[in-house]
Design a protein around this motif. Sequence first.
Motif, mmCIF file in Angstrom:
data_model
loop_
_atom_site.group_PDB
_atom_site.id
_atom_site.type_symbol
_atom_site.label_atom_id
_atom_site.label_comp_id
_atom_site.label_asym_id
_atom_site.label_seq_id
_atom_site.Cartn_x
_atom_site.Cartn_y
_atom_site.Cartn_z
ATOM 1 N N LEU A 99 -43.420 -52.178 -16.269
ATOM 2 C CA LEU A 99 -43.537 -50.896 -16.961
ATOM 3 C C LEU A 99 -42.594 -50.816 -18.162
ATOM 4 C CD1 LEU A 99 -43.752 -48.355 -13.997
ATOM 5 C CD2 LEU A 99 -45.616 -49.184 -15.458
ATOM 6 N N ARG A 100 -43.155 -50.384 -19.260
ATOM 7 C CA ARG A 100 -42.368 -50.107 -20.460
ATOM 8 C C ARG A 100 -41.920 -48.648 -20.443
ATOM 9 N NH1 ARG A 100 -45.338 -50.500 -26.146
ATOM 10 N NH2 ARG A 100 -45.441 -52.669 -25.529
ATOM 11 N N GLU A 101 -42.813 -47.786 -19.978
ATOM 12 C CA GLU A 101 -42.540 -46.362 -19.971
ATOM 13 C C GLU A 101 -43.165 -45.739 -18.727
ATOM 14 O OE1 GLU A 101 -43.025 -42.561 -23.001
ATOM 15 O OE2 GLU A 101 -43.665 -44.541 -23.658
ATOM 16 N N CYS A 102 -42.500 -44.725 -18.188
ATOM 17 C CA CYS A 102 -43.020 -44.008 -17.029
ATOM 18 C C CYS A 102 -42.327 -42.658 -16.964
ATOM 19 C CB CYS A 102 -42.751 -44.811 -15.752
ATOM 20 S SG CYS A 102 -43.548 -44.118 -14.288
ATOM 21 N N MET A 103 -43.119 -41.596 -16.843
ATOM 22 C CA MET A 103 -42.528 -40.257 -16.791
ATOM 23 C C MET A 103 -43.490 -39.241 -16.197
ATOM 24 S SD MET A 103 -42.852 -38.986 -20.729
ATOM 25 C CE MET A 103 -42.992 -40.548 -21.565
ATOM 26 N N VAL A 104 -42.929 -38.194 -15.636
ATOM 27 C CA VAL A 104 -43.733 -37.080 -15.151
ATOM 28 C C VAL A 104 -44.233 -36.304 -16.359
ATOM 29 C CG1 VAL A 104 -43.677 -34.887 -13.903
ATOM 30 C CG2 VAL A 104 -42.455 -36.869 -12.988
ATOM 31 N N THR A 105 -45.540 -36.053 -16.407
ATOM 32 C CA THR A 105 -46.068 -35.237 -17.501
ATOM 33 C C THR A 105 -46.220 -33.782 -17.096
ATOM 34 O OG1 THR A 105 -48.357 -35.732 -16.923
ATOM 35 C CG2 THR A 105 -47.292 -37.171 -18.539
ATOM 36 N N ARG A 106 -46.503 -33.555 -15.786
ATOM 37 C CA ARG A 106 -46.651 -32.182 -15.323
ATOM 38 C C ARG A 106 -46.714 -32.138 -13.802
ATOM 39 N NH1 ARG A 106 -52.979 -31.456 -17.228
ATOM 40 N NH2 ARG A 106 -53.616 -33.464 -16.420
ATOM 41 N N PHE A 107 -46.302 -30.999 -13.288
ATOM 42 C CA PHE A 107 -46.441 -30.679 -11.878
ATOM 43 C C PHE A 107 -47.511 -29.604 -11.762
ATOM 44 C CE2 PHE A 107 -41.956 -31.977 -12.210
ATOM 45 C CZ PHE A 107 -41.860 -32.886 -11.167
ATOM 46 N N PHE A 108 -48.062 -29.450 -10.559
ATOM 47 C CA PHE A 108 -48.972 -28.350 -10.254
ATOM 48 C C PHE A 108 -48.487 -27.701 -8.971
ATOM 49 C CE2 PHE A 108 -51.410 -31.317 -12.756
ATOM 50 C CZ PHE A 108 -52.063 -30.487 -13.666
ATOM 51 N N ASP A 109 -48.373 -26.372 -8.990
ATOM 52 C CA ASP A 109 -47.962 -25.656 -7.788
ATOM 53 C C ASP A 109 -49.155 -25.539 -6.837
ATOM 54 O OD1 ASP A 109 -49.528 -23.436 -8.522
ATOM 55 O OD2 ASP A 109 -47.826 -22.187 -9.051
ATOM 56 N N PRO A 110 -48.968 -24.996 -5.633
ATOM 57 C CA PRO A 110 -50.074 -24.919 -4.666
ATOM 58 C C PRO A 110 -51.287 -24.118 -5.140
ATOM 59 C CG PRO A 110 -47.996 -24.681 -3.533
ATOM 60 C CD PRO A 110 -47.687 -24.655 -5.009
ATOM 61 N N ASP A 111 -51.122 -23.294 -6.180
ATOM 62 C CA ASP A 111 -52.253 -22.542 -6.731
ATOM 63 C C ASP A 111 -52.900 -23.260 -7.912
ATOM 64 O OD1 ASP A 111 -51.992 -20.380 -4.924
ATOM 65 O OD2 ASP A 111 -50.330 -19.604 -6.118
ATOM 66 N N GLY A 112 -52.417 -24.459 -8.252
ATOM 67 C CA GLY A 112 -52.965 -25.217 -9.363
ATOM 68 C C GLY A 112 -52.379 -24.866 -10.712
ATOM 69 N N LYS A 113 -51.335 -24.033 -10.732
ATOM 70 C CA LYS A 113 -50.687 -23.674 -11.992
ATOM 71 C C LYS A 113 -49.871 -24.856 -12.495
ATOM 72 C CE LYS A 113 -47.272 -20.634 -14.016
ATOM 73 N NZ LYS A 113 -46.088 -19.843 -13.704
ATOM 74 N N GLN A 114 -50.104 -25.219 -13.764
ATOM 75 C CA GLN A 114 -49.389 -26.339 -14.366
ATOM 76 C C GLN A 114 -47.960 -25.942 -14.686
ATOM 77 O OE1 GLN A 114 -51.501 -28.570 -17.419
ATOM 78 N NE2 GLN A 114 -49.626 -28.691 -18.611
ATOM 79 N N ILE A 115 -47.023 -26.806 -14.347
ATOM 80 C CA ILE A 115 -45.607 -26.561 -14.601
ATOM 81 C C ILE A 115 -45.038 -27.777 -15.339
ATOM 82 C CG2 ILE A 115 -43.352 -26.187 -13.534
ATOM 83 C CD1 ILE A 115 -44.920 -24.974 -11.142
ATOM 84 N N GLU A 116 -44.427 -27.526 -16.475
ATOM 85 C CA GLU A 116 -43.823 -28.595 -17.269
ATOM 86 C C GLU A 116 -42.636 -29.188 -16.492
ATOM 87 O OE1 GLU A 116 -45.234 -29.690 -20.082
ATOM 88 O OE2 GLU A 116 -46.746 -28.161 -19.679
ATOM 89 N N PRO A 117 -42.389 -30.499 -16.614
ATOM 90 C CA PRO A 117 -41.312 -31.120 -15.849
ATOM 91 C C PRO A 117 -39.929 -30.546 -16.146
ATOM 92 C CG PRO A 117 -42.481 -32.756 -17.178
ATOM 93 C CD PRO A 117 -43.120 -31.451 -17.421
ATOM 94 N N SER A 118 -39.715 -30.050 -17.365
ATOM 95 C CA SER A 118 -38.405 -29.534 -17.716
ATOM 96 C C SER A 118 -38.189 -28.112 -17.204
ATOM 97 C CB SER A 118 -38.212 -29.554 -19.231
ATOM 98 O OG SER A 118 -39.229 -28.781 -19.853
ATOM 99 N N ALA A 119 -39.258 -27.418 -16.790
ATOM 100 C CA ALA A 119 -39.146 -26.039 -16.306
ATOM 101 C C ALA A 119 -38.494 -26.019 -14.929
ATOM 102 C CB ALA A 119 -40.524 -25.382 -16.232
ATOM 103 N N GLN A 120 -37.592 -25.111 -14.736
ATOM 104 C CA GLN A 120 -36.933 -24.993 -13.436
ATOM 105 C C GLN A 120 -37.623 -23.958 -12.692
ATOM 106 O OE1 GLN A 120 -34.730 -27.111 -12.295
ATOM 107 N NE2 GLN A 120 -34.599 -28.201 -14.209
#
Length: 140
Positions: free
Chosen positions: A119-140
Amino acid sequence: MKRLWIITCALLCVSTAAEAAGPTGIAFVYAPEMGSGVCTGGTPEKAFACAREKCIREGGNIPACKRIAWCFPARWSVDVFLQNEDGFHWHEFSCGLDSRETAAKVAAVQCDRKTRPYLRECMVTRFFDPDGKQIEPSAQ
């Protein structure tokens, strides 16, 4: 008697609405180098159809937009971007996880250079909560 009937009807209506909503699953569709789609729904058919439409809107086409993952109930999910030394890149999706913290740990394993030295690069692009709402990785 009339009051008892009204209370019974109200309880049945609330119970029926809760059953109709029920647990939600999450579907991931992906077309390499073209697009992806993520949708929640009560059945795989509905969620995958919605996700495929999103994939097509992002530039994919029907044959390329493949079903990748379905989790029921959805719980927490993570989308990880990976790129190898030759420049090829793709996404890996994990779902059905018990928390965002667990999703982040799954992503860390996916990005472990000891087990995936190519791998040259690897990162989380997004999370999804149990309701399917997209959450940016930097959001707390």
